[in-house]
Design a protein around this motif. Structure first.
Motif, mmCIF file in Angstrom:
data_model
loop_
_atom_site.group_PDB
_atom_site.id
_atom_site.type_symbol
_atom_site.label_atom_id
_atom_site.label_comp_id
_atom_site.label_asym_id
_atom_site.label_seq_id
_atom_site.Cartn_x
_atom_site.Cartn_y
_atom_site.Cartn_z
ATOM 1 N N LEU A 51 0.855 -1.361 0.102
ATOM 2 C CA LEU A 51 0.158 0.441 0.065
ATOM 3 C C LEU A 51 1.322 0.789 0.205
ATOM 4 C CD1 LEU A 51 -2.446 -1.086 2.474
ATOM 5 C CD2 LEU A 51 -2.629 -0.461 -0.253
ATOM 6 N N ARG A 72 -2.655 -6.233 -4.645
ATOM 7 C CA ARG A 72 -3.501 -7.349 -4.851
ATOM 8 C C ARG A 72 -2.934 -8.530 -5.409
ATOM 9 N NH1 ARG A 72 -5.632 -8.045 -10.103
ATOM 10 N NH2 ARG A 72 -5.060 -6.496 -11.698
ATOM 11 N N PHE A 80 -6.850 -3.007 9.110
ATOM 12 C CA PHE A 80 -7.016 -1.945 8.970
ATOM 13 C C PHE A 80 -7.315 -1.903 10.245
ATOM 14 C CE2 PHE A 80 -6.957 -2.630 3.972
ATOM 15 C CZ PHE A 80 -6.323 -1.576 4.237
ATOM 16 N N ALA A 84 -12.154 -0.784 7.807
ATOM 17 C CA ALA A 84 -12.035 -0.695 6.444
ATOM 18 C C ALA A 84 -13.667 -1.920 6.295
ATOM 19 C CB ALA A 84 -11.318 -0.627 6.354
ATOM 20 N N PHE A 86 -16.594 -2.612 4.578
ATOM 21 C CA PHE A 86 -17.063 -2.373 3.640
ATOM 22 C C PHE A 86 -18.966 -2.533 3.995
ATOM 23 C CE2 PHE A 86 -14.829 -5.730 0.597
ATOM 24 C CZ PHE A 86 -13.614 -3.969 0.770
ATOM 25 N N PHE A 97 -15.703 -11.621 0.145
ATOM 26 C CA PHE A 97 -14.930 -9.752 -1.239
ATOM 27 C C PHE A 97 -14.387 -10.652 -1.725
ATOM 28 C CE2 PHE A 97 -12.798 -7.379 -2.487
ATOM 29 C CZ PHE A 97 -14.371 -6.038 -3.268
ATOM 30 N N ARG A 149 -12.753 -11.980 6.787
ATOM 31 C CA ARG A 149 -12.157 -10.920 5.814
ATOM 32 C C ARG A 149 -10.624 -11.110 5.789
ATOM 33 N NH1 ARG A 149 -13.523 -5.226 3.932
ATOM 34 N NH2 ARG A 149 -11.703 -4.613 5.079
ATOM 35 N N ARG B 164 -9.732 7.010 2.676
ATOM 36 C CA ARG B 164 -9.769 5.404 1.319
ATOM 37 C C ARG B 164 -9.732 3.784 1.473
ATOM 38 N NH1 ARG B 164 -4.478 8.382 -0.500
ATOM 39 N NH2 ARG B 164 -2.501 6.581 0.157
ATOM 40 N N GLU B 165 -9.478 4.096 2.509
ATOM 41 C CA GLU B 165 -8.801 2.584 3.543
ATOM 42 C C GLU B 165 -10.378 1.562 3.062
ATOM 43 O OE1 GLU B 165 -9.059 2.185 7.310
ATOM 44 O OE2 GLU B 165 -7.403 2.101 8.083
ATOM 45 N N GLU B 166 -11.509 1.554 2.951
ATOM 46 C CA GLU B 166 -12.314 0.522 1.803
ATOM 47 C C GLU B 166 -11.940 0.115 0.930
ATOM 48 O OE1 GLU B 166 -16.415 0.610 2.407
ATOM 49 O OE2 GLU B 166 -16.478 1.726 3.921
ATOM 50 N N GLU B 167 -11.502 1.161 -0.224
ATOM 51 C CA GLU B 167 -10.890 1.111 -1.240
ATOM 52 C C GLU B 167 -9.588 0.393 -1.276
ATOM 53 O OE1 GLU B 167 -11.706 4.643 -2.328
ATOM 54 O OE2 GLU B 167 -12.931 4.655 -3.387
ATOM 55 N N GLU B 168 -8.110 0.659 -0.443
ATOM 56 C CA GLU B 168 -7.653 -0.180 0.087
ATOM 57 C C GLU B 168 -7.798 -2.080 0.593
ATOM 58 O OE1 GLU B 168 -4.282 3.616 1.102
ATOM 59 O OE2 GLU B 168 -5.097 2.080 2.661
ATOM 60 N N ALA B 169 -8.220 -1.632 1.320
ATOM 61 C CA ALA B 169 -9.078 -3.307 1.663
ATOM 62 C C ALA B 169 -9.230 -4.004 0.356
ATOM 63 C CB ALA B 169 -10.267 -2.760 2.819
ATOM 64 N N ALA B 170 -10.313 -3.980 -0.255
ATOM 65 C CA ALA B 170 -10.517 -4.243 -1.628
ATOM 66 C C ALA B 170 -9.431 -5.149 -2.573
ATOM 67 C CB ALA B 170 -11.252 -3.384 -2.506
ATOM 68 N N LEU B 171 -8.216 -3.761 -2.408
ATOM 69 C CA LEU B 171 -6.744 -4.425 -3.122
ATOM 70 C C LEU B 171 -6.216 -5.086 -2.330
ATOM 71 C CD1 LEU B 171 -5.782 -1.226 -3.882
ATOM 72 C CD2 LEU B 171 -6.765 -2.161 -5.457
ATOM 73 N N MET B 180 -12.883 -2.511 -7.392
ATOM 74 C CA MET B 180 -12.920 -2.216 -6.723
ATOM 75 C C MET B 180 -13.667 -1.566 -6.694
ATOM 76 S SD MET B 180 -9.771 0.488 -5.680
ATOM 77 C CE MET B 180 -10.517 1.722 -6.976
ATOM 78 N N LEU C 11 -3.669 3.366 -5.251
ATOM 79 C CA LEU C 11 -4.934 3.084 -5.969
ATOM 80 C C LEU C 11 -4.691 3.119 -7.072
ATOM 81 C CD1 LEU C 11 -7.264 4.980 -3.456
ATOM 82 C CD2 LEU C 11 -6.985 2.918 -3.422
#
Lengths: 341, 277, 276
Positions: A51, A72, A80, A84, A86, A97, A149, B164-171, B180, C11
C-alpha cells in the motif's frame, strides 16, 4: 511464509519516514512492531502490504522479491486499524469479497464460498451475525469480521494495524488472548503494529521497537526486558525511574547525600541511571525521607524524597510499608547506566 | 439532543415564516392558482400544441446528453481529487467550480464567442456545414457548462470523509481496479451520486439564461421548456406559459423531495462510518 | 511524470481518470472562458474603455451590483433569522419550512420569474395591496430586489444553518451562568461564531444575484438606464451581433464579482486570524 525487509527506506515528500530497516519474521512467527505514534510502524506495515512503495530496499515474502507486485497480488491479509469493512455489504458478503473477486479460473464455486464463509464465521465465533451490516456490530465484532475477511483469502502472511486500538480495555484483553490462540491454530506468519507495550509483549513471539523511522531493538519479550539495548527501549517497555548522575573513575554519584553511590562501567562524564520501581530497595534509616505511601493494590507504592529527587518505588506484596515521614535509605543496586548524549 | 437553552420567541418564528411565505410559498401558490384557474383540462391541452411538445422533447434531449456526460466527468474528477494528492489539485477544483460563480448569460456567451457567426471556430464550422449556435449542440454545450460542477460537489466531500481505507482493503483482498470501483467505491457514494444527478438533471431541464443566449429562439426548433415559457408569456399566451411553468415547478418539487430522502440516506452512511457502534 | 507530480498511492486509475478530467474541464470550462478573456481586447484598450463608458452600460452595472449588494445585505439578517428559527425553533411544519428554503435552488429561474411577477404585479395578490398607494413593485427596482432576495436566500440559510447546529448549547449556557443576558449572548458568543459563515453566505448570495437573469427579466420591466440589468445588456449586445461589446461587459462583470469575492475572502482570513 517467511517475511524479510532488507535496507528499506521511505520518505514522504521531504520528510524521511523509515531509515534503512532490516527486519525478518520466520515462518509462523508472531512479530510485533512497537513504537510511539509517528515512529513509522504503520508505514512499514503498509509497505509490506504494497500500500506504500519504498524508495530503497527490498521486501521479500517467502523469499520472493515483492518489487513491482501490486497489493492485490501479494496474498497479504491486512486488518486495518478502523477495520475498513465495506459498509454496504453484510458480514458474510464482506468475508466472501476476496473470494468473489478472484479471476474466474481461481474463483471457488458459490457453495464453496458459502462453506468457507461459514467456517470463518465460526472461527471468529460469530456465526449468527452473518446477515448483519457493519454498522450493526460492536467494535469487537467488527474487528473479528475484519480478521475473518483477511483470512478468507488464505493469505501468506497476516498484517494487523493496531488491531485493538479502537476498543475499550476490557474487550482488548479478551481479543488479545483470542488472537494469540488463533495464530497458534492457523500458524500464519503475523505482523502486528501497536503502540501498547503490554499488548506487544504479551502476544508476540518477538517485538521490534521502532523510534522515528529506525529499529531500535528486536528481541523476544523476555530478552527485551532483560537486556534493553538503550535508554529508549528501557523506558518504552516498562515503567522507569530516572536519576541523573556523574560518572568518575567507575563510580556514579547522584549529587545528593541521600542517594548512595554506585559502581558504573561508563567512561567519565554525565550519565543517568534507569531503574524499574520494583527494583528499588528501601531500608530504614538514612538521609532520604518517605513522602507518601499508597498501600492499595497488588504492590505498595512508596514515594521517597531523596535530596531534590522524588523517587517512586514498588515494594513486593507482603512487605511492611514504611511510615510516612520516616527516614530511609534507597538501594539502587539494580540501576542501569546510560551516558548523556 | 440536548435541551436548547433559549426557546425561539414566537415572534421570530412568525417573522421567518412570513418571509418564507412571501418569498417562496406565495409565488408558488400564485403559479399553481393560475394553472388551476384556467382548469386542468385546458392546462393539459396546452401540451398538445406541437411547439410545446417540441420544447419538451428538446429539453429531454438536452438533459439526456448533459446528465451522463457531466456524471462520468464528475466521477472521474472526484476520484482524482478525493483520492490522490497531486500538484494543482486545488486549482483543478477551483476550475471545476468556476461555472457556479459565472452568470448564466456569460455561460451562454462563451459558446457564442467560440462558435457564433463571428466566433473563433466560425470558419471551420462553416466549412464543415455544422451549426452549433442557434441549434441543439449549442444548447447542449451551454447546459454542460452550467451543470458542470454538480456531481463533483456532491461526491468530493463525502469521499474525503469516507477515506480510502475500504478501497485499500479491496486491493489487499485481491480486487482489481474495476472491481474495486464497482463493488466498493460506487456503492459507497451511490446516494450522494444520485443526489448530484438529480440536481444536475433539474438544472439541465430548467436552465434559462445560458440557453437563451445560444438558442436564437426558433420556435419549434431551439426552444427548451423554459424558453418556451418566455415565448408564450411574451406572446400573451399566459395560460399556456403557466401550464408549462407548472410542469417545471412540479419537477423542481419532486427533485427536492427525492433529494431530501437521499440526503437522509447519505447522512446515515456517513454516520455509520464515523460513529463506532 | 507520475513520480513527482502525484504522490504515490496504491489506488489504481489516476492516469485515465485524470486524463478524462482534464479533457472534460478544458473542453467545457477552460477553453470557453479563455475565449471570454481574450475576445474583448480585439477592440483595443480604448475600445474596451469606450464600450464600458457608455451611460447605458454604467447604469446597468450600477443597477446590477447595487441591487445585488442590497439583496445580499437583506439576505444576511433574513437568512440568519430563518436559519435560527429552523435550527432552534420547535413548531409544526418546521420540516416543510426547511424544505421550502431550497426551492429557489431547484425552481427554474424562468418559472420563478413569472411566479414572482404574477404575485407582485399591480394586479397580483401582493402587488394589488401596494398599487393604490402608487407603489410599484414589479417592473421597478423593488421587483428586481424581490427576485434577487428570492434567489439568494437559500445560500445564506444553508451556510449558516450547519454552523448554528454545531454551535454547542453549552457555550451559551456557560455564558448564561457567567451572568450574560440574551442579547449579550447573541452579540458576544453566537455572532462571532457564525460570522464567517454569514460572510460566505453573503458572498454566495451576492455572486448569484449579480449573475441572475431568468427571474429578473420577467419582473424588471427592462427599461434601458432604469431597470435594465447588466446580463440583459449582454444579451442585447449579442442580439446586435456586437460580440466584443458583449464580451467586454461580461468580463467587466466577472472582474467586479471576483474582486468582491476576493475582498470577502480577505475579510474572512482577517477574522480567522483574529479569532486565532
Amino acid at each position: 511464509m517467511s517475511l524479510a525487509l532488507e535496507a528499506v527506506s521511505k520518505r514522504f515528500g521531504a520528510t524521511p519516514a523509515l531509515y534503512d530497516i532490516d527486519l525478518a519474521a520466520g515462518e509462523g512467527e508472531f512479530l510485533a512492531l512497537l513504537g510511539p505514534s509517528g515512529s513509522g510502524k504503520t508505514t512499514l506495515l503498509r509497505l509490506i502490504a504494497g500500500l506504500e512503495s519504498a524508495e530503497a530496499g527490498r521486501v521479500l515474502i517467502g523469499g520472493a522479491d515483492m518489487a513491482g507486485v501490486p497489493a492485490r497480488a501479494r496474498g497479504v491479509g491486512f486488518v486495518f486499524q478502523h477495520y475498513a469493512l465495506f459498509r454496504h455489504m453484510t458480514v458474510a458478503e464482506n468475508i466472501a469479497f476476496g473470494l468473489r473477486v478472484r479471476p474466474r479460473a481461481r474463483r471457488p464455486g458459490r457453495a464453496d464460498i458459502r462453506a468457507r464463509v461459514a467456517e470463518l464465521l465460526s472461527l471468529v465465533q460469530m456465526p449468527e451475525l452473518a446477515g448483519r451490516y457493519p454498522d450493526q456490530l460492536s467494535g469487537g465484532q467488527r474487528q473479528r469480521v475484519a480478521l475473518a475477511r483477511a483470512l478468507a483469502i488464505e493469505p501468506r502472511i497476516l498484517l494487523l494495524d493496531e488491531p485493538f486500538g479502537a476498543l475499550d480495555p476490557e474487550v482488548r484483553r479478551g481479543l488479545r488472548r483470542w488472537l494469540r490462540e488463533l495464530h497458534d491454530r492457523t500458524g500464519l506468519t503475523t505482523v502486528m503494529v501497536t503502540h501498547d507495550r503490554a499488548e506487544a509483549l504479551e502476544v508476540a513471539d518477538r517485538v521490534a521497537i521502532l523510534r522515528a523511522g529506525r529499529v531500535e531493538q528486536v528481541g523476544t519479550p523476555a530478552g527485551l526486558w532483560a537486556a534493553p539495548a538503550n535508554a529508549f527501549v528501557y523506558r518504552f517497555i516498562g515503567d522507569s525511574v530516572e536519576l541523573p548522575c556523574t560518572v568518575q573513575g567507575g563510580i556514579a554519584r547522584f549529587g545528593s547525600a541521600s542517594l548512595p553511590e554506585a559502581p558504573c562501567a561508563l567512561p567519565d562524564g554525565g550519565a543517568f541511571a534507569l531503574l524499574r520501581p520494583h527494583e528499588i530497595g528501601i531500608a530504614a534509616g538514612g538521609e532520604a525521607r518517605v513522602r507518601a505511601v499508597a498501600a492499595a493494590g497488588p504492590a505498595v507504592r512508596v514515594e521517597v524524597q531523596a535530596g531534590e529527587f522524588v523517587v517512586e518505588a514498588l515494594l513486593p506484596p507482603g512487605a511492611v510499608p514504611p511510615s510516612v515521614g520516616s527516614a530511609c535509605r534507597l538501594d539502587l543496586g539494580a540501576a542501569r547506566f546510560f551516558p548523556l548524549r | 439532543m440536548t435541551a436548547r437553552p433559549h426557546p425561539v420567541p414566537v415572534l421570530a418564528v412568525l417573522a421567518a415564516l412570513a418571509a418564507l411565505t412571501f418569498l417562496v410559498l406565495l409565488p408558488l401558490a400564485a403559479l399553481f392558482a393560475e394553472v388551476l384557474d384556467q382548469g386542468i383540462g385546458r392546462a393539459l391541452a396546452a401540451f398538445n400544441d406541437p411547439e410545446s411538445r417540441a420544447a419538451i422533447r428538446l429539453t429531454a434531449l438536452v438533459a439526456a446528453i448533459s446528465v451522463p456526460v457531466n456524471t462520468i466527468g464528475g466521477l472521474a474528477a472526484a476520484w482524482c481529487i478525493a483520492r490522490f494528492h497531486f500538484a494543482g489539485r486545488g486549482m483543478l477544483l477551483t476550475f471545476i467550480e468556476l461555472p457556479l460563480s459565472v452568470s448564466p448569460v456569460i455561460s451562454g456567451l462563451v459558446w457564442v464567442l467560440l462558435f457564433g457567426a463571428q466566433g473563433w471556430f466560425a470558419p471551420v464550422l462553416e466549412r464543415l456545414g455544422v451549426q452549433v449556435i442557434f441549434a441543439t449542440p449549442g444548447l447542449v454545450l451551454a447546459t454542460l457548462f452550467v451543470t458542470f460542477p454538480f456531481v463533483v460537489r456532491q461526491l468530493v466531500p463525502l469521499m474525503v470523509a469516507q477515506g480510502r481505507e475500504e478501497e485499500e482493503a479491496a486491493l489487499t483482498l485481491g480486487a482489481g481496479g474495476w472491481r474495486m470501483f464497482w463493488h466498493v467505491t460506487l456503492p459507497n457514494v451511490r446516494w450522494a451520486l444520485l443526489q448530484g444527478v438529480l440536481l444536475l438533471n433539474a438544472r439541465a431541464m430548467g436552465e434559462f439564461g445560458a440557453v437563451s443566449v445560444v438558442s436564437g429562439r426558433i420556435r419549434g426548433q431551439t426552444l427548451t421548456m423554459p424558453l418556451q415559457i418566455e415565448a408564450l408569456y411574451n406572446d400573451f399566451q399566459a395560460p399556456a406559459a403557466f401550464a408549462m411553468a407548472g410542469l417545471l415547478a412540479l419537477l423542481a418539487l419532486v427533485t427536492l423531495g427525492a433529494r431530501a430522502m437521499l440526503e437522509w440516506q447519505t447522512r446515515r452512511a456517513v454516520d455509520a462510518q464515523v460513529t463506532p457502534a | 511524470m507520475k513520480g513527482s507530480f502525484v504522490r504515490p498511492n496504491p489506488l489504481p486509475g489516476f492516469g485515465p481518470a485524470f486524463g478524462l478530467t482534464l479533457t472534460w474541464v478544458s473542453l467545457i470550462v477552460l477553453i470557453p472562458l479563455a475565449a471570454l478573456v481574450v475576445r474583448p481586447w480585439s477592440l483595443g484598450i480604448a475600445g474596451v474603455l469606450a464600450s464600458l463608458g457608455s451611460p447605458r452600460v454604467l447604469a446597468a452595472l450600477e443597477l446590477s451590483f447595487g441591487a445585488s449588494l442590497g439583496a445580499a445585505a437583506i439576505n444576511v439578517p433574513l437568512g440568519l433569522l430563518v436559519a435560527w428559527v429552523l435550527v432552534r425553533g420547535r413548531f409544526p411544519g418546521r420540516q416543510l419550512a426547511d424544505a421550502l428554503v431550497d426551492l429557489p435552488f431547484a425552481l427554474p429561474t424562468a418559472v420563478a420569474g413569472i411566479a414572482l411577477t404574477t404575485l407582485y404585479a399591480p394586479n397580483g395578490w401582493i402587488g394589488r395591496l401596494f398599487a393604490p398607494f402608487g407603489v410599484e413593485l414589479a417592473y421597478a427596482v423593488p421587483g428586481i430586489m424581490v427576485a434577487l432576495v428570492f434567489a439568494g436566500l437559500p445560500y445564506v440559510v444553508r451556510t449558516v444553518q450547519p454552523v448554528l447546529m454545531d454551535l454547542p448549547a453549552d457555550v451559551e449556557e456557560a455564558a448564561a451562568t457567567l451572568g450574560a443576558r440574551p442579547p449579550q449572548i447573541l452579540v458576544r458568543v453566537v455572532l462571532p461564531a457564525i460570522l464567517p459563515a454569514l460572510l460566505t453566505g453573503f458572498a454566495m448570495a451576492f455572486a448569484r444575484a449579480v449573475g441572475e437573469y431568468g427571474s429578473v427579466i420577467f419582473i424588471a420591466g427592462n427599461m434601458p438606464g432604469l431597470t435594465e440589468i447588466a446580463p440583459l445588456l449582454i444579451v442585447i449586445r449579442l442580439e446586435q451581433f456586437d460580440y466584443s461589446g458583449a464580451a467586454v461587459l461580461a468580463l467587466a462583470m466577472l472582474a467586479l464579482s471576483f474582486t468582491m469575492l476576493a475582498a470577502v475572502n480577505l475579510v474572512q482570513q482577517l477574522l480567522a486570524r483574529r479569532g486565532g
